[in-house]
Design a protein around this motif. Structure first.
Motif, PDB file in Angstrom:
ATOM      1  N   MET A   1      13.353  65.002  21.356  1.00  0.00           N
ATOM      2  CA  MET A   1      12.419  64.341  22.194  1.00  0.00           C
ATOM      3  C   MET A   1      10.961  64.175  21.531  1.00  0.00           C
ATOM      4  N   VAL A   2      10.201  63.128  21.312  1.00  0.00           N
ATOM      5  CA  VAL A   2       9.152  62.906  20.826  1.00  0.00           C
ATOM      6  C   VAL A   2       8.202  62.844  22.169  1.00  0.00           C
ATOM      7  N   TYR A   3       7.179  63.637  22.308  1.00  0.00           N
ATOM      8  CA  TYR A   3       6.124  63.454  23.508  1.00  0.00           C
ATOM      9  C   TYR A   3       4.914  62.836  22.960  1.00  0.00           C
ATOM     10  N   TYR A   4       4.358  62.221  24.110  1.00  0.00           N
ATOM     11  CA  TYR A   4       2.947  61.426  23.759  1.00  0.00           C
ATOM     12  C   TYR A   4       2.199  61.720  25.067  1.00  0.00           C
ATOM     13  N   ARG A   5       1.164  62.568  24.940  1.00  0.00           N
ATOM     14  CA  ARG A   5       0.530  63.207  26.037  1.00  0.00           C
ATOM     15  C   ARG A   5       1.350  63.693  27.161  1.00  0.00           C
ATOM     16  N   ASP A   6       2.172  64.599  26.720  1.00  0.00           N
ATOM     17  CA  ASP A   6       3.113  65.382  27.392  1.00  0.00           C
ATOM     18  C   ASP A   6       4.314  64.531  28.150  1.00  0.00           C
ATOM     19  N   GLU A   7       4.304  63.322  27.891  1.00  0.00           N
ATOM     20  CA  GLU A   7       5.238  62.637  28.573  1.00  0.00           C
ATOM     21  C   GLU A   7       6.394  62.150  27.227  1.00  0.00           C
ATOM     22  N   PRO A   8       7.448  62.004  27.680  1.00  0.00           N
ATOM     23  CA  PRO A   8       8.620  61.715  26.706  1.00  0.00           C
ATOM     24  C   PRO A   8       8.517  60.554  26.254  1.00  0.00           C
ATOM     25  N   LEU A   9       8.356  60.183  25.024  1.00  0.00           N
ATOM     26  CA  LEU A   9       8.315  58.898  24.420  1.00  0.00           C
ATOM     27  C   LEU A   9       9.791  58.198  23.755  1.00  0.00           C
TER      28      LEU A   9
ATOM     29  N   SER B   1       1.576  70.640  19.123  1.00  0.00           N
ATOM     30  CA  SER B   1       2.129  70.028  19.885  1.00  0.00           C
ATOM     31  C   SER B   1       3.052  70.525  21.080  1.00  0.00           C
ATOM     32  N   ARG B   2       3.553  70.157  21.761  1.00  0.00           N
ATOM     33  CA  ARG B   2       4.366  70.501  22.937  1.00  0.00           C
ATOM     34  C   ARG B   2       5.840  70.815  22.251  1.00  0.00           C
ATOM     35  N   LEU B   3       6.343  72.067  22.467  1.00  0.00           N
ATOM     36  CA  LEU B   3       7.563  72.741  21.848  1.00  0.00           C
ATOM     37  C   LEU B   3       8.571  72.762  23.210  1.00  0.00           C
TER      38      LEU B   3
END
Length: 136
Positions: A60-68, A134-136
């Motif tokens: 999963m790729v996140y944008y501003r802690d939201e799943p993208l 980034s979020r891991l």
């Protein structure tokens, strides 16, 4: 994870073995097949060498802690090394950027870009977790 104190590269033995498997697959199949064929052959070769291999791993790729969105990794070996396979006449520079983005979005720190071109080539990329923002 940091580099071992003895001067070895991060995951040196594992990446060395994966690169050996890459050259074995290239020697056996040669040049000209689609990437998928090389991925399947490499998976088989690595499993024969005793490694745990995950194919088509969704991350999963996140944008501003939201799943993208999910991006797919060709192979992950022993939950330590991302392997990206390319089978083109010439390796485009975006291949290494693509692999780097995979390292950015995962807990994995080492990646190999394996180019099954007329002449086999590989690139090794490291991005340590301690440097990731980034979020891991």
């Amino acid at each position: 994870m940091t580099a071992p104190a003895n001067g070895e590269l991060l995951e040196e033995r594992l990446t060395h073995s994966i690169i050996g498997a890459f050259f074995e697959v290239h020697k056996t199949l040669g040049y000209g097949f689609r990437e998928r064929i090389y991925v399947l052959a490499l998976e088989r070769e690595l499993r024969a060498r005793g490694y745990d291999v995950a194919r088509d791993v969704g991350v999963m790729v996140y944008y501003r802690d939201e799943p993208l969105a999910r991006q797919m990794l060709d192979l992950v070996v022993d939950d330590k090394v991302v392997v990206e396979v390319k089978a083109t006449g010439h390796l485009h520079p975006t291949g290494t950027a693509q692999l780097f983005s995979y390292l950015c979005g995962t807990h994995l720190e080492v990646g190999l870009l394996l180019h099954f071109g007329r002449v086999p080539r590989f690139h090794r990329i490291v991005f340590e977790n301690r440097l990731k923002h980034s979020r891991l």
